[in-house]
Design a protein around this motif. Structure first.
Motif, mmCIF file in Angstrom:
data_model
loop_
_atom_site.group_PDB
_atom_site.id
_atom_site.type_symbol
_atom_site.label_atom_id
_atom_site.label_comp_id
_atom_site.label_asym_id
_atom_site.label_seq_id
_atom_site.Cartn_x
_atom_site.Cartn_y
_atom_site.Cartn_z
ATOM 1 N N GLU A 1 46.200 31.615 37.253
ATOM 2 C CA GLU A 1 45.515 32.604 38.071
ATOM 3 C C GLU A 1 46.029 32.592 39.513
ATOM 4 O O GLU A 1 46.295 31.539 40.088
ATOM 5 C CB GLU A 1 44.008 32.349 38.064
ATOM 6 C CG GLU A 1 43.356 32.634 36.719
ATOM 7 C CD GLU A 1 43.525 34.093 36.303
ATOM 8 O OE1 GLU A 1 43.298 34.978 37.160
ATOM 9 O OE2 GLU A 1 43.898 34.345 35.154
ATOM 10 N N ARG B 1 46.690 39.014 43.212
ATOM 11 C CA ARG B 1 45.635 38.455 42.379
ATOM 12 C C ARG B 1 45.956 38.715 40.906
ATOM 13 O O ARG B 1 46.874 39.448 40.575
ATOM 14 C CB ARG B 1 44.274 39.046 42.747
ATOM 15 C CG ARG B 1 43.793 38.649 44.128
ATOM 16 C CD ARG B 1 42.335 39.048 44.352
ATOM 17 N NE ARG B 1 41.791 38.487 45.582
ATOM 18 C CZ ARG B 1 41.826 39.077 46.755
ATOM 19 N NH1 ARG B 1 42.382 40.278 46.858
ATOM 20 N NH2 ARG B 1 41.323 38.490 47.822
ATOM 21 N N ASN C 1 46.736 37.236 36.912
ATOM 22 C CA ASN C 1 47.491 36.183 36.251
ATOM 23 C C ASN C 1 48.958 36.263 36.637
ATOM 24 O O ASN C 1 49.473 37.349 36.918
ATOM 25 C CB ASN C 1 47.331 36.291 34.729
ATOM 26 C CG ASN C 1 47.873 35.078 34.002
ATOM 27 O OD1 ASN C 1 49.065 34.966 33.746
ATOM 28 N ND2 ASN C 1 46.979 34.148 33.678
#
Length: 291
Positions: free
Chosen positions: A243, A272, A274
């Protein structure tokens, strides 16, 4: 075969593997054996790819050493495996790494011990030690030394790096959900991604590791001659980045994007999501542009 004991010698060879061995195995339920193997100019990257299929095909490792197996083959709790790698020559694209001394590994009572693993390369000197528990599925490893960002190209095929990293870190906890700790101080680093027209230069600062991931606060760099300040965190999924919650603020950056356009920009961005599907947000201010 004499009585209930089997003994023998073996030789096996191919263009990338050469092994000799001697030993004895009692034909009893415990099979309390004593076996010795020696490998000569053998490729280690082939068996590693069985467990890491994403390993770069341009990564190679040629080694010489020995493996001793003693104890009950039918019971891992009473089995000892000692491995000594006398010499290893690894190449990550055009970056070479070798051992500074014999590497010693041992499996005893279902615990793998890394006793003496020291690697050196151009701008790199790394020492690793600790244990990996197979029965309780735990890991406790420590690493310390200097590394070269050129090793990034082994994990990310479309990326190149250079610069010095002073590393002091540890991995502890469950084997498949470990916790990282420590720090990595970057000095005059450079990272270039083939998909981007500009590289990140003059990377400096300290990256911190903890149970929640990697902290980037305080890391600075330049892109296209403009100063960039990073912040936020990168989480881990096992041993790989996961993440993302990263910020990047830059001023007076001269970029060549898209093709045929040169511009000077300021940017205040967030990354932001994955690492496999990042989402970029924020604002870009164009100071001037030329098409």
């Amino acid at each position: 075969l004499r009585g209930d004991e089997l003994s023998g010698e073996m030789n096996a060879a191919s263009p990338r593997l050469a092994v000799t061995g001697t030993g004895r195995i009692p034909l009893t339920p415990q099979a309390d054996a004593e076996i010795m193997f020696r490998f000569h100019d053998s490729s280690l990257d082939l068996p590693v790819r069985l467990f890491m299929p994403t390993l770069s095909p341009l990564t190679t490792a040629i080694a010489n050493g020995s493996i001793r197996v003693a104890g009950e083959l039918a019971d891992w709790d009473h089995l000892l495996v000692d491995a000594t790698v006398d010499s290893v020559d690894m190449r990550l694209f055009d970056y070479a790494v070798r051992n500074a001394g014999p590497i010693r590994l041992a499996l005893d009572g279902q615990v793998i011990r890394v006793e003496d693993l020291r690697l050196v390369g151009d701008g790199s000197r790394l020492t690793v030690g600790g244990t990996i528990g197979l029965a309780d599925q735990t890991i406790a490893l420590k690493a310390q030394g200097d590394a070269n960002l050129a090793v990034l190209q082994n994990f990310f095929h479309d990326m190149r790096g250079s610069g010095r990293v002073e590393l002091s870190g540890a991995i502890n906890g469950p084997l498949y959900h470990p916790a990282f700790s420590g720090s990595a101080k970057v000095d005059d680093g450079r990272i270039r991604h083939f998909a981007l027209p500009n590289s990140l230069d003059d990377i400096n600062g300290t990256v911190t590791f903890d149970s929640s991931g990697v902290g980037l606060d305080g890391v600075t760099a330049t892109l296209g001659g403009g100063a960039v300040q990073f912040g936020g965190r990168v989480g881990f999924e096992g041993y790989m980045p996961g993440e993302l919650n990263v910020t990047a603020r830059g001023e007076n950056m001269q970029v060549r994007y898209p093709e045929g356009v040169r511009s000077t920009i300021d940017a205040d961005l967030t990354i932001r999501g994955n690492v496999k599907a990042p989402a970029v947000g924020g604002a870009v201010t164009v100071r001037n542009a030329l098409w």
